[in-house]
Design an enzyme around this catalytic site. Structure first.
Site, PDB file in Angstrom:
ATOM      1  N   ASP A 113      -1.642  -2.188   0.581  1.00 12.26           N
ATOM      2  CA  ASP A 113      -2.605  -1.148   0.191  1.00 12.26           C
ATOM      3  C   ASP A 113      -3.903  -1.762  -0.348  1.00 12.26           C
ATOM      4  OD1 ASP A 113      -1.939   1.462   0.801  1.00 12.26           O
ATOM      5  OD2 ASP A 113      -0.749   1.798  -1.010  1.00 12.26           O
ATOM      6  N   GLN A 145       3.592   4.618  -3.538  1.00 13.18           N
ATOM      7  CA  GLN A 145       2.885   5.860  -3.242  1.00 13.18           C
ATOM      8  C   GLN A 145       2.309   6.458  -4.537  1.00 13.18           C
ATOM      9  OE1 GLN A 145       2.359   7.158  -0.108  1.00 13.18           O
ATOM     10  NE2 GLN A 145       1.021   8.613  -1.136  1.00 13.18           N
ATOM     11  N   LYS A 165       4.053   7.845   7.157  1.00  9.86           N
ATOM     12  CA  LYS A 165       4.001   6.370   7.211  1.00  9.86           C
ATOM     13  C   LYS A 165       5.284   5.815   7.836  1.00  9.86           C
ATOM     14  CE  LYS A 165       0.845   6.292   3.305  1.00  9.86           C
ATOM     15  NZ  LYS A 165       0.613   6.083   1.861  1.00  9.86           N
TER      16      LYS A 165
HETATM   17  C1  BQF Z   1      -5.240  14.269   8.682  1.00 12.06           C
HETATM   18  C2  BQF Z   1      -3.819  10.394  -0.027  1.00 12.06           C
HETATM   19  C3  BQF Z   1      -4.948  11.377  -1.913  1.00 12.06           C
HETATM   20  C4  BQF Z   1      -4.022  10.831  -2.788  1.00 12.06           C
HETATM   21  C5  BQF Z   1      -2.995  10.054  -2.308  1.00 12.06           C
HETATM   22  C6  BQF Z   1      -3.617  12.429   8.260  1.00 12.06           C
HETATM   23  C7  BQF Z   1      -3.102  11.709   6.028  1.00 12.06           C
HETATM   24  C8  BQF Z   1      -3.934  12.688   5.530  1.00 12.06           C
HETATM   25  C9  BQF Z   1      -4.638  13.515   6.386  1.00 12.06           C
HETATM   26  C10 BQF Z   1      -2.359  10.790   5.125  1.00 12.06           C
HETATM   27  C11 BQF Z   1      -3.632  10.152   1.400  1.00 12.06           C
HETATM   28  C12 BQF Z   1      -4.562  10.738   2.404  1.00 12.06           C
HETATM   29  C13 BQF Z   1      -2.541   9.411   1.824  1.00 12.06           C
HETATM   30  C14 BQF Z   1      -4.463  13.394   7.752  1.00 12.06           C
HETATM   31  C15 BQF Z   1      -2.250   9.166   3.280  1.00 12.06           C
HETATM   32  C16 BQF Z   1      -4.382  10.156   3.791  1.00 12.06           C
HETATM   33  O1  BQF Z   1      -4.793  14.524   9.802  1.00 12.06           O
HETATM   34  O2  BQF Z   1      -6.356  14.662   8.309  1.00 12.06           O
HETATM   35  C17 BQF Z   1      -2.940  11.586   7.408  1.00 12.06           C
HETATM   36  O3  BQF Z   1      -1.163  10.678   5.298  1.00 12.06           O
HETATM   37  N1  BQF Z   1      -2.990  10.067   4.123  1.00 12.06           N
HETATM   38  C18 BQF Z   1      -1.663   8.863   0.848  1.00 12.06           C
HETATM   39  O4  BQF Z   1      -0.689   8.189   1.181  1.00 12.06           O
HETATM   40  O5  BQF Z   1      -1.872   9.074  -0.452  1.00 12.06           O
HETATM   41  C19 BQF Z   1      -2.890   9.838  -0.926  1.00 12.06           C
HETATM   42  C20 BQF Z   1      -4.854  11.164  -0.554  1.00 12.06           C
END
Ligand code: BQF
Length: 294
Positions: free
Chosen positions: A119, A96, A52
């Site tokens: 968010d 987060q 991010k």
């Molecule tokens: C990709 C998230 C569960 C719990 C908290 C790119 C992300 C993921 C995959 C990513 C996620 C999932 C995020 C890919 C943010 C998505 O290339 O497939 C990016 O950074 N995500 C999060 O901040 O908290 C989570 C899933």
């Protein structure tokens, strides 16, 4: 079968936002500023927050990472949120997830100023979304809608089966897909752990959104020929043969299901990157809304 390439589309969206930021700079305006609060050192969370912050740098946003120890109390986190709410230089911020056990997630999310809640997790934004009012849509469902839109996937009159009723993905995507809009106008079934005969439902689905977190759960014999498949799962599966010690698995048995699907998202590179892009989009919207208020 057409691949719904979230990596490619998210790069396009980031380029579009970067062009807007460049114009803001040219006009001498303040650029959007996103802050992220990370409590503790969970491996996946560090990766997510890192990407991010890097995305912000790439598109010309300002960003601030607030990294607190895993021993942080609920009171200390609430104090930090209060500071961020009051700080006029910050347009939007995220907490987060997941948070350490000693912290009540709901209490924390409710402390975020809804006008900075990029968010879209505050009850005010969830309610506004459900009532078709201006809000911040949660990034993952918003990213799925944008992917469907940009690929021209028809949702109107279609039967969408969503697997998983989480507050962050399943519930909100059920609302967005049934909204009177395009994409939208789908007939939605929200399936969950108490659903009886899930396979009978998924076999009728024109669109399946799987947000379950069980690797390779959705098999080809559960899918109708020509269905559009959205895989929201991202589970780290231990694997000693990989350099990292794990691989990322989606909820969908991709190889077999892609043979029957009209459209399908890959994992990685599908919904995940769209989540990041829409967080940035919400931060741009927050900046614009703050400007027009003052
Ligand atoms: C990709 C998230 C569960 C719990 C908290 C790119 C992300 C993921 C995959 C990513 C996620 C999932 C995020 C890919 C943010 C998505 O290339 O497939 C990016 O950074 N995500 C999060 O901040 O908290 C989570 C899933």
């Amino acid at each position: 079968m057409e691949l719904l390439d979230g990596k490619k589309v998210s790069d396009q969206i980031k380029d579009e936002i970067a062009a807007e930021v460049a114009q803001m700079v040219q006009r001498g305006e303040k650029v959007p500023h996103l802050a992220a609060v990370l409590v503790g050192n969970d491996g996946a969370s560090l990766t997510y927050v890192g990407s991010k912050v890097r995305s912000c740098e790439r598109i010309g946003f300002e960003s601030t990472l607030v990294h607190l120890p895993d021993t942080t109390s609920e009171e200390e986190l609430l104090e930090k949120i209060h500071e961020l709410n009051m700080d006029d230089s910050i347009d939007g911020f995220i907490i987060q997830l997941p948070l350490p056990k000693q912290i009540d997630e709901q209490k924390v999310l409710m402390a975020v100023d809804p006008d900075k809640d990029v968010d879209g997790f505050h009850p005010t934004n969830f309610g506004r979304m459900a009532l078709d009012m201006e809000s911040f849509n949660p990034a993952t469902p918003y990213g799925i809608m944008e992917l469907l839109k940009r690929y021209g996937v028809v949702t109107e009159g279609k039967h969408a089966v969503i697997i998983g009723r989480s507050h962050i993905v399943g519930r909100p995507i059920s609302i967005l897909l049934s909204q009177k809009a395009n994409p939208g106008n789908a007939t939605v079934t929200l399936a969950h752990s108490r659903t009886k005969d899930l396979k009978a439902l998924t076999l009728q689905a024109d669109i399946i959104v799987s947000a379950l977190g069980v690797p390779h759960f959705l098999k080809a014999d559960m899918v109708k020929e020509g269905a559009a498949i959205i895989d929201v799962g991202i589970t780290r599966v231990p694997d000693d043969s990989r350099e990292r010690g794990y691989y990322i698995a989606g909820d969908v048995d991709f190889k077999a299901v892609s043979q029957k699907a009209s459209y399908i998202t890959p994992v990685p590179g599908g919904v995940g990157p769209m989540t990041i892009a829409m967080l940035l989009k919400n931060t741009l919207l927050a900046r614009e809304r703050h400007r027009s208020k003052k």
